[in-house]
Design an enzyme around this catalytic site. Structure first.
Site, PDB file in Angstrom:
ATOM      1  N   ILE A   1      -0.847   7.718   8.246  1.00 24.58           N
ATOM      2  CA  ILE A   1      -1.818   6.472   8.543  1.00 24.58           C
ATOM      3  C   ILE A   1      -1.602   5.571   7.476  1.00 24.58           C
ATOM      4  O   ILE A   1      -2.459   5.315   6.587  1.00 24.58           O
ATOM      5  CB  ILE A   1      -3.175   7.330   8.254  1.00 24.58           C
ATOM      6  CG1 ILE A   1      -3.547   8.031   7.185  1.00 24.58           C
ATOM      7  CG2 ILE A   1      -3.600   8.272   9.605  1.00 24.58           C
ATOM      8  CD1 ILE A   1      -4.816   8.530   6.984  1.00 24.58           C
ATOM      9  N   PRO A   2      -0.503   4.944   7.884  1.00 28.22           N
ATOM     10  CA  PRO A   2      -0.392   3.532   6.943  1.00 28.22           C
ATOM     11  C   PRO A   2      -1.498   2.416   7.086  1.00 28.22           C
ATOM     12  O   PRO A   2      -1.905   2.488   8.300  1.00 28.22           O
ATOM     13  CB  PRO A   2       0.744   3.226   7.621  1.00 28.22           C
ATOM     14  CG  PRO A   2       1.198   3.658   8.782  1.00 28.22           C
ATOM     15  CD  PRO A   2       0.539   4.942   9.054  1.00 28.22           C
ATOM     16  N   HIS A   3      -1.654   1.685   6.096  1.00 28.93           N
ATOM     17  CA  HIS A   3      -2.724   0.634   6.180  1.00 28.93           C
ATOM     18  C   HIS A   3      -2.569  -0.330   5.217  1.00 28.93           C
ATOM     19  O   HIS A   3      -1.930   0.050   4.284  1.00 28.93           O
ATOM     20  CB  HIS A   3      -4.154   1.223   6.484  1.00 28.93           C
ATOM     21  CG  HIS A   3      -4.250   2.132   5.100  1.00 28.93           C
ATOM     22  ND1 HIS A   3      -3.921   3.589   5.206  1.00 28.93           N
ATOM     23  CD2 HIS A   3      -4.685   2.177   3.710  1.00 28.93           C
ATOM     24  CE1 HIS A   3      -4.126   4.010   4.053  1.00 28.93           C
ATOM     25  NE2 HIS A   3      -4.595   3.265   3.340  1.00 28.93           N
ATOM     26  N   GLY A   4      -2.840  -1.494   5.284  1.00 30.11           N
ATOM     27  CA  GLY A   4      -2.845  -2.530   4.428  1.00 30.11           C
ATOM     28  C   GLY A   4      -4.123  -3.354   4.290  1.00 30.11           C
ATOM     29  O   GLY A   4      -4.349  -3.681   5.598  1.00 30.11           O
TER      30      GLY A   4
ATOM     31  N   ARG B   1       0.787  -1.265  -0.100  1.00 22.87           N
ATOM     32  CA  ARG B   1       0.033   0.061  -0.048  1.00 22.87           C
ATOM     33  C   ARG B   1       0.923   1.379   0.078  1.00 22.87           C
ATOM     34  O   ARG B   1       0.427   2.308  -0.856  1.00 22.87           O
ATOM     35  CB  ARG B   1      -0.877  -0.053   1.113  1.00 22.87           C
ATOM     36  CG  ARG B   1      -1.812   1.166   1.465  1.00 22.87           C
ATOM     37  CD  ARG B   1      -2.551   1.802   0.269  1.00 22.87           C
ATOM     38  NE  ARG B   1      -3.035   3.089   0.430  1.00 22.87           N
ATOM     39  CZ  ARG B   1      -2.397   4.233   0.227  1.00 22.87           C
ATOM     40  NH1 ARG B   1      -1.148   4.248  -0.207  1.00 22.87           N
ATOM     41  NH2 ARG B   1      -2.809   5.316   0.557  1.00 22.87           N
TER      42      ARG B   1
END
Length: 153
Positions: free
Chosen positions: A68-71, A54
């Site tokens: 705001i990292p996310h996967g 991502r």
């Protein structure tokens, strides 16, 4: 079902304050381990891989020292969020060329339900993070309780 709020999503077990990570990778791994320990992940390495996939699509550093990292990942066993407050700014690709001191790491499944929850969580957090008082309180948070209180601002 009760209305989802930012504070109802925050699990004190997955909030780390005074993190000493010196780079993005260490910080993400530490937060992912926290999610794993609290039962949100069934495959930490797979989850981290998905978060990095991502990250390649575009910066998750939204400015004001926040990322705001996310996967969306099959490695997520239940939807959650880990929040890390760092003692020192670390390098991160951001829209305002500052580093990052607050990391909000989302753990959501890759199915349709996960995608819906993911958008709901992002918008809930984004609304709060648009307020200077919330950011200021997060940057100085000493505990999970402080983090929850910051989001109640």
């Amino acid at each position: 079902m009760a209305e989802t709020t930012v504070t109802s999503v925050i699990d004190s077990q997955t909030v780390l304050t005074h993190m000493t990570a010196t780079n993005k990778d260490d910080a993400l791994r530490e937060l992912a381990a926290t999610l794993s320990d609290a039962g949100y992940l069934n495959d930490t390495a797979g989850y981290i891989h998905d978060v990095y996939q991502r990250e390649k699509e575009g910066s998750t550093g939204i400015g004001n020292y926040i990322a705001i990292p996310h996967g969306k990942s099959d490695s997520v066993s239940k939807i959650g969020v880990a929040i890390g407050i760092l003692d020192h700014e670390i390098d991160w690709e951001t829209i305002d060329d500052h580093g990052v001191k607050v990391i909000i790491l989302f753990a959501v499944g890759s199915d349709t339900e996960g995608a819906k929850e993911h958008l709901k969580l992002l918008s809930l957090f984004a609304r709060k993070l648009g307020r200077d008082a919330v950011i200021e309180a997060l940057l100085t948070a000493d505990s999970a309780k402080d983090v929850k209180e910051a989001f109640n601002n």
